[in-house]
Design a protein around this motif. Structure first.
Motif, short mmCIF file in Angstrom:
data_model
loop_
_atom_site.label_atom_id
_atom_site.label_comp_id
_atom_site.label_asym_id
_atom_site.label_seq_id
_atom_site.Cartn_x
_atom_site.Cartn_y
_atom_site.Cartn_z
N ILE A 18 40.97 12.42 19.89
CA ILE A 18 41.14 11.24 19.52
C ILE A 18 40.65 10.73 17.47
O ILE A 18 40.39 9.63 17.45
N HIS A 19 40.96 11.34 16.75
CA HIS A 19 40.88 11.07 15.64
C HIS A 19 41.92 10.89 14.20
O HIS A 19 42.25 10.21 13.87
N GLN A 20 42.56 11.76 15.64
CA GLN A 20 44.06 10.81 14.77
C GLN A 20 45.36 10.45 15.88
O GLN A 20 45.84 11.02 16.80
N PRO A 21 45.10 9.54 16.62
CA PRO A 21 45.95 9.15 17.38
C PRO A 21 47.69 8.73 17.17
O PRO A 21 48.04 8.47 17.65
N TRP A 22 47.80 7.66 15.34
CA TRP A 22 49.05 7.79 15.58
C TRP A 22 49.81 9.14 15.85
O TRP A 22 51.38 9.41 15.78
N MET A 23 49.14 10.82 15.83
CA MET A 23 49.90 11.98 15.58
C MET A 23 50.26 12.22 16.64
O MET A 23 49.81 12.57 17.40
N ALA A 24 50.65 12.98 16.94
CA ALA A 24 51.50 14.15 18.11
C ALA A 24 51.08 15.50 18.02
O ALA A 24 52.17 16.28 17.18
N ASP A 25 49.45 15.97 17.38
CA ASP A 25 49.46 16.88 16.76
C ASP A 25 49.32 18.11 17.40
O ASP A 25 49.47 18.53 18.77
N VAL A 26 50.29 18.87 16.28
CA VAL A 26 50.53 20.73 17.41
C VAL A 26 49.12 21.24 16.68
O VAL A 26 49.18 22.69 17.82
N SER A 27 48.19 21.32 16.17
CA SER A 27 47.21 21.92 16.06
C SER A 27 45.52 21.66 16.69
O SER A 27 45.47 21.42 16.95
N ALA A 28 45.71 23.22 17.61
CA ALA A 28 44.96 23.22 18.73
C ALA A 28 43.15 22.74 17.89
O ALA A 28 42.11 22.38 18.77
#
Length: 126
Positions: free
Chosen positions: A100-110
């Motif tokens: 919920i903190h970086q909704p603009w990213m498709a984050d790969v880090s668990a």
């Protein structure tokens, strides 16, 4: 309190397909990244796929790229992982997670994901 519930896992033969779904209950947070991770017995949890809040950015691990597709339906707070051409190496427990903190990213880090589902088992027989 955020709840994520995965469904759609099961047993499938190699070369087959499965579609995993994740239903999220987020009453106030409307923008978030969704990720799918998996963990096989005796192995570390690994990134599978992610999609940002508006679907404009996606990311896939090399091992599933061109076989898996992540998607979401924001109006329903649901997301899916279509898995095609399954291999025995895809056998694992699959988890959906929300950042919920970086909704603009498709984050790969668990470590950047805030909430996790309980997981659903996918077993691919060879």
């Amino acid at each position: 309190q955020v709840q994520l519930v995965e469904s759609g896992g099961g047993l499938v033969q190699a070369g087959g397909s499965l579609r995993l779904s994740c239903a999220a209950s987020l009453r106030t947070q409307r923008t978030y990244t969704i990720g799918w991770f998996r963990q096989a017995p005796g192995k570390e949890r690994e990134f599978v796929a992610a999609i940002n809040w508006n679907g404009g950015k996606t990311a896939y691990s090399d091992s599933v790229k061109d076989r898996f597709t992540i998607s979401r339906e924001p109006a329903k707070n649901t997301m899916s992982l279509q898995m095609n051409s399954l291999k025995s190496a895809d056998t694992a427990v699959y988890y959906c997670a929300v950042d919920i903190h970086q909704p603009w990213m498709a984050d790969v880090s668990a470590e950047n994901y805030d909430y996790w589902g309980q997981g659903t088992q996918v077993t691919v027989s060879s």
